[in-house]
Design an enzyme around this catalytic site. Structure first.
Site, PDB file in Angstrom:
ATOM      1  N   SER A 152       2.131   1.690  -6.566  1.00  0.00           N
ATOM      2  CA  SER A 152       3.005   1.032  -5.524  1.00  0.00           C
ATOM      3  C   SER A 152       2.178   1.519  -4.469  1.00  0.00           C
ATOM      4  CB  SER A 152       4.477   1.580  -5.679  1.00  0.00           C
ATOM      5  OG  SER A 152       4.508   2.991  -6.127  1.00  0.00           O
ATOM      6  N   GLU A 153       1.199   1.987  -4.287  1.00  0.00           N
ATOM      7  CA  GLU A 153       0.640   2.568  -2.935  1.00  0.00           C
ATOM      8  C   GLU A 153       0.724   1.532  -1.701  1.00  0.00           C
ATOM      9  OE1 GLU A 153      -1.137   5.140  -6.295  1.00  0.00           O
ATOM     10  OE2 GLU A 153      -0.437   3.054  -5.934  1.00  0.00           O
ATOM     11  N   VAL A 154       0.235   0.239  -1.942  1.00  0.00           N
ATOM     12  CA  VAL A 154       0.426  -0.490  -0.877  1.00  0.00           C
ATOM     13  C   VAL A 154       1.661  -0.558  -0.060  1.00  0.00           C
ATOM     14  CG1 VAL A 154      -1.406  -2.088  -1.703  1.00  0.00           C
ATOM     15  CG2 VAL A 154       1.044  -2.462  -2.602  1.00  0.00           C
ATOM     16  N   LEU A 156       3.053   1.725   0.669  1.00  0.00           N
ATOM     17  CA  LEU A 156       3.196   2.805   1.831  1.00  0.00           C
ATOM     18  C   LEU A 156       2.124   2.473   2.678  1.00  0.00           C
ATOM     19  CD1 LEU A 156       3.651   5.983  -0.466  1.00  0.00           C
ATOM     20  CD2 LEU A 156       5.534   4.531   0.581  1.00  0.00           C
ATOM     21  N   LEU A 201      -1.062   2.270   1.896  1.00  0.00           N
ATOM     22  CA  LEU A 201      -2.023   3.052   1.056  1.00  0.00           C
ATOM     23  C   LEU A 201      -2.628   2.267  -0.046  1.00  0.00           C
ATOM     24  CD1 LEU A 201      -0.557   6.576   1.144  1.00  0.00           C
ATOM     25  CD2 LEU A 201      -2.044   5.673   2.826  1.00  0.00           C
TER      26      LEU A 201
END
Length: 261
Positions: A133-135, A137, A139
């Site tokens: 799920s980094e995107v 944030l 990232l």
């Protein structure tokens, strides 16, 4: 108290991430302790197989909030060094000379997915959930990306990297991240079955077979060290970027980032 517990039963060593109160989220201590434990077991000739799991309800929920807050306030060089430590953990697990088994329950998010991908065999409970799920944030899953892509393939990675969606254990099995999905009350028995199979192989042959498979797949430890340095620089740059700062700040403050406002 160590963030990682090592227990031994015969030729099997179990590594348990021991931060159940935060669903075994990553921080500096967990990264350091897990890396040290992997190095220790790699040197131990009495160990034939390693099981990696998490204490409490989850495998690993990704990054710790306090750790993320510190990284959000750090400069690019500090973020790069921090990312290199995480990259070394993943690399050492990937190239550990003994067979490795991930025992997965609850959440396996972010770096937790990376750990699963770095293990030779992964068994998950039916209710396990996964996410990159980094995107969300601002990232990207940089340092874990080579191992995740090797596990699930480029096509699946392209979707999951850009959507950040949560996916189920059966979905993880269908794309190759985990090998087997079992009822929660059958998780230990399923892991024991895998360990029984591993116990029948020659230890030297198993180490060479693992090296052979990785090599034929285009992965060597030396090559990955170069890739890890590049990916650590990427995530460091994104963490200090305007979007990364916005995303991290919004997440820590429990508000929406500007791109959703």
């Amino acid at each position: 108290m160590s963030a990682v517990e090592i227990s031994r039963s015969g030729a099997v060593a179990r590594l348990t991430m021991n931060r159940p109160e935060v669903h075994n989220a990553f921080d500096d201590a967990l990264i350091a302790d897990l890396t040290a434990a992997i190095d220790e077991l790699d040197r131990d000739d009495a160990v034939r197989a390693v099981v990696l799991t998490g204490a409490g309800a989850s495998f690993s929920a990704g990054a710790d909030l306090h750790w993320m807050r510190g990284m959000a306030n750090a400069g690019e060089s500090e973020n790069r060094e921090d990312s290199l430590r995480l990259a070394r953990l993943m690399r050492r697990l990937q190239f550990l000379s003994k067979p490795t088994v991930a025992r997965v329950k609850g959440a396996a998010f972010g770096g937790g997915v990376g750990l699963v991908a770095c293990c030779d065999i992964a068994v998950a409970a039916e209710g396990a959930k996964f996410a990159l799920s980094e995107v969300k944030l601002g990232l990207v899953p940089a340092v874990i990306s080579p191992y995740v892509i090797a596990a699930i393939g480029l096509r699946q990675a392209r979707r999951l990297f850009v959507t950040g969606e949560v996916f189920t254990a059966p979905a993880a099995q269908s794309m190759g991240l985990v090998h087997e999905v079992v009822p929660a009350d059958g998780l230990d028995a399923a892991v024991d079955d895998v360990l029984d199979l591993l116990g029948k192989g020659g230890p030297l042959a198993q180490g060479e077979a693992k090296k052979l498979a990785l090599g034929m797949g285009g992965m060597t430890e030396a090559a990955m060290e170069t890739v890890d340095a590049e990916n650590a620089a990427l995530i460091a740059r994104l963490r200090v970027s305007a979007e990364g700062q916005d995303g991290l700040s919004a997440f820590l403050s429990k508000i929406q980032p500007s791109w959703l406002a």
